[in-house]
Motif scaffolding. Structure first.
Motif, PDB file in Angstrom:
ATOM      1  N   GLY A  62      -0.610  12.532  -2.603  1.00  0.00           N
ATOM      2  CA  GLY A  62      -1.006  13.315  -3.872  1.00  0.00           C
ATOM      3  C   GLY A  62       0.344  13.727  -4.518  1.00  0.00           C
ATOM      4  O   GLY A  62       0.168  14.213  -5.557  1.00  0.00           O
ATOM      5  N   ARG A  83      -5.286  -5.833   2.763  1.00  0.00           N
ATOM      6  CA  ARG A  83      -3.939  -5.488   3.549  1.00  0.00           C
ATOM      7  C   ARG A  83      -4.125  -5.288   4.991  1.00  0.00           C
ATOM      8  O   ARG A  83      -3.497  -4.932   5.601  1.00  0.00           O
ATOM      9  CB  ARG A  83      -3.280  -4.444   2.713  1.00  0.00           C
ATOM     10  CG  ARG A  83      -3.125  -4.443   1.323  1.00  0.00           C
ATOM     11  CD  ARG A  83      -2.367  -3.256   0.701  1.00  0.00           C
ATOM     12  NE  ARG A  83      -1.879  -3.163  -0.502  1.00  0.00           N
ATOM     13  CZ  ARG A  83      -2.506  -2.623  -1.460  1.00  0.00           C
ATOM     14  NH1 ARG A  83      -3.748  -1.683  -1.158  1.00  0.00           N
ATOM     15  NH2 ARG A  83      -2.342  -2.247  -2.768  1.00  0.00           N
ATOM     16  N   GLY A 124       2.678   2.497  -2.533  1.00  0.00           N
ATOM     17  CA  GLY A 124       2.396   3.040  -3.780  1.00  0.00           C
ATOM     18  C   GLY A 124       3.475   2.556  -4.858  1.00  0.00           C
ATOM     19  O   GLY A 124       3.808   3.155  -5.741  1.00  0.00           O
ATOM     20  N   LYS A 125       3.847   1.482  -4.615  1.00  0.00           N
ATOM     21  CA  LYS A 125       5.226   0.812  -5.548  1.00  0.00           C
ATOM     22  C   LYS A 125       4.415   0.705  -7.005  1.00  0.00           C
ATOM     23  O   LYS A 125       5.066   1.344  -8.027  1.00  0.00           O
ATOM     24  CB  LYS A 125       5.422  -0.457  -5.266  1.00  0.00           C
ATOM     25  CG  LYS A 125       6.091  -0.537  -3.879  1.00  0.00           C
ATOM     26  CD  LYS A 125       6.511  -2.084  -3.598  1.00  0.00           C
ATOM     27  CE  LYS A 125       5.564  -2.980  -3.426  1.00  0.00           C
ATOM     28  NZ  LYS A 125       4.586  -2.675  -2.193  1.00  0.00           N
ATOM     29  N   SER A 126       3.138  -0.111  -6.975  1.00  0.00           N
ATOM     30  CA  SER A 126       2.740  -0.150  -8.346  1.00  0.00           C
ATOM     31  C   SER A 126       2.369   1.320  -9.123  1.00  0.00           C
ATOM     32  O   SER A 126       2.580   1.460 -10.305  1.00  0.00           O
ATOM     33  CB  SER A 126       1.498  -1.247  -8.395  1.00  0.00           C
ATOM     34  OG  SER A 126       2.006  -2.396  -7.602  1.00  0.00           O
ATOM     35  N   THR A 127       1.704   2.232  -8.306  1.00  0.00           N
ATOM     36  CA  THR A 127       1.266   3.283  -8.737  1.00  0.00           C
ATOM     37  C   THR A 127       2.653   4.184  -9.312  1.00  0.00           C
ATOM     38  O   THR A 127       2.500   4.824 -10.339  1.00  0.00           O
ATOM     39  CB  THR A 127       0.847   4.095  -7.661  1.00  0.00           C
ATOM     40  OG1 THR A 127      -0.039   3.374  -6.868  1.00  0.00           O
ATOM     41  CG2 THR A 127       0.391   5.567  -8.078  1.00  0.00           C
ATOM     42  N   GLY A 177       0.780  -1.155   0.128  1.00  0.00           N
ATOM     43  CA  GLY A 177       0.046   0.110  -0.058  1.00  0.00           C
ATOM     44  C   GLY A 177       0.763   1.303  -0.018  1.00  0.00           C
ATOM     45  O   GLY A 177       0.263   2.468  -0.042  1.00  0.00           O
ATOM     46  N   ASN A 224       7.310   8.508  -1.288  1.00  0.00           N
ATOM     47  CA  ASN A 224       6.033   8.663  -2.137  1.00  0.00           C
ATOM     48  C   ASN A 224       5.228   9.648  -1.276  1.00  0.00           C
ATOM     49  O   ASN A 224       4.257   8.927  -0.732  1.00  0.00           O
ATOM     50  CB  ASN A 224       5.435   7.452  -2.765  1.00  0.00           C
ATOM     51  CG  ASN A 224       4.330   7.492  -3.191  1.00  0.00           C
ATOM     52  OD1 ASN A 224       3.800   8.482  -3.885  1.00  0.00           O
ATOM     53  ND2 ASN A 224       3.458   6.178  -3.198  1.00  0.00           N
ATOM     54  N   ARG A 225       4.975  10.863  -1.351  1.00  0.00           N
ATOM     55  CA  ARG A 225       4.380  11.953  -0.609  1.00  0.00           C
ATOM     56  C   ARG A 225       2.859  12.033  -1.137  1.00  0.00           C
ATOM     57  O   ARG A 225       2.612  11.618  -2.254  1.00  0.00           O
ATOM     58  CB  ARG A 225       4.729  13.268  -0.692  1.00  0.00           C
ATOM     59  CG  ARG A 225       6.213  13.329   0.072  1.00  0.00           C
ATOM     60  CD  ARG A 225       6.977  14.825  -0.075  1.00  0.00           C
ATOM     61  NE  ARG A 225       8.179  14.785   0.066  1.00  0.00           N
ATOM     62  CZ  ARG A 225       8.793  14.393   1.297  1.00  0.00           C
ATOM     63  NH1 ARG A 225       8.280  14.173   2.290  1.00  0.00           N
ATOM     64  NH2 ARG A 225      10.353  14.508   1.348  1.00  0.00           N
TER      65      ARG A 225
END
Ligand code: ATP
Ligand code: AMP
Ligand code: MG
Length: 203
Positions: free
Chosen positions: A187, A148, A16-19, A14, A184-185
């Motif tokens: 927004g 998760r 945000g790796k994939s994003t 969660g 990965n801040r």
């Protein structure tokens, strides 16, 4: 896998790796790179699903450890084979392996990149994606496409953020890969993607 450069991306579920990977792919593709994103969990799932042992990626870490280990081993070998096939047909190929440095299992913390995995992948760099603990838990809870809940606790997330760094460094040392920590801040996944793209351009 000589002409394929490879980056292994790790971080808490969660975070945000994939994003971030999908955004970095867009940036790098516009600069002439051929980016292959490989989700390690998808490879593991195809192995365990074929035996009727799990239906989705979040069930894998709940399986008996010996099953996870076998699936992990198969995934590493198959990822290497598939990326090598790309290398023979393309020039500027970069593989992004979307995975985990450490997994929380019922038997305890378990390495995602032990020697038998990392020596198959042979990454040039390992990128640890990080975020504020409260934001990670909020992202996990917001994302209804995944399960998760076993990670959704701020105290646990804090512990795992530091463990991720340690496990990633331990794996990188085995193969001489560089290590990066990318924030990965909230927004601002695009900023993290730009930083990841810079790392790749420097490989
Ligand atoms: P897993 O390891 O479980 O696959 P992941 O690290 O790949 O997780 P993502 O699926 O990319 O995580 O992201 C989890 C959720 O957080 C998604 O709903 C995504 O849209 C959201 N998200 C990702 N990055 C950010 C960000 N910078 N700000 C706000 N929300 C984000
Ligand atoms: P993900 O979609 O990245 O959350 O991955 C789904 C699941 O795949 C994880 O929760 C783990 O159970 C498993 N997984 C992914 N990468 C690895 C790895 N390198 N070693 C062991 N298990 C992994
Ligand atoms: Mg993911």
């Amino acid at each position: 896998m000589s002409s394929v450069k490879l980056a292994v991306i790790v971080g808490l579920p969660g975070v945000g790796k994939s994003t971030v990977l999908n955004l970095a792919k867009r940036i790098l593709t516009s600069k002439g790179y051929h980016i292959e994103i490989v989700n390690f969990g998808d490879y593991m799932l195809s192995y365990v699903a074929s035996q009727g042992l799990a239906k989705n990626r979040d069930e894998i870490r709940r399986l008996p450890l010996h099953v996870q280990r076998k699936a992990q081993e198969e995934a590493a070998k198959n990822i290497r084979r598939d990326l090598e096939a790309k290398a023979s047909s393309e020039d500027k190929v970069v593989g992004f392996v979307d995975t985990h440095a450490v997994i929380k299992t019922v038997t305890g913390y378990w390495p995602g990149l032990p020697l038998h995995v990392i020596k198959n992948l042979m990454p040039n760099t390992i990128v640890v994606v990080e975020a504020e603990p409260e934001e990670i838990v909020a992202r996990q809870l917001r994302d209804k496409t995944r399960y998760r809940s076993d990670y959704a606790d701020v105290k646990l997330v804090k512990e795992l953020l530091s463990m991720n760094r340690m496990y990633a460094i331990a794996s990188a040392v085995l193969v001489g890969a560089s290590v990066n920590f990318i924030m990965n801040r909230e927004g601002k996944a695009d900023e993290a993607a730009r930083r990841l793209a810079e790392v790749i351009e420097g490989l």
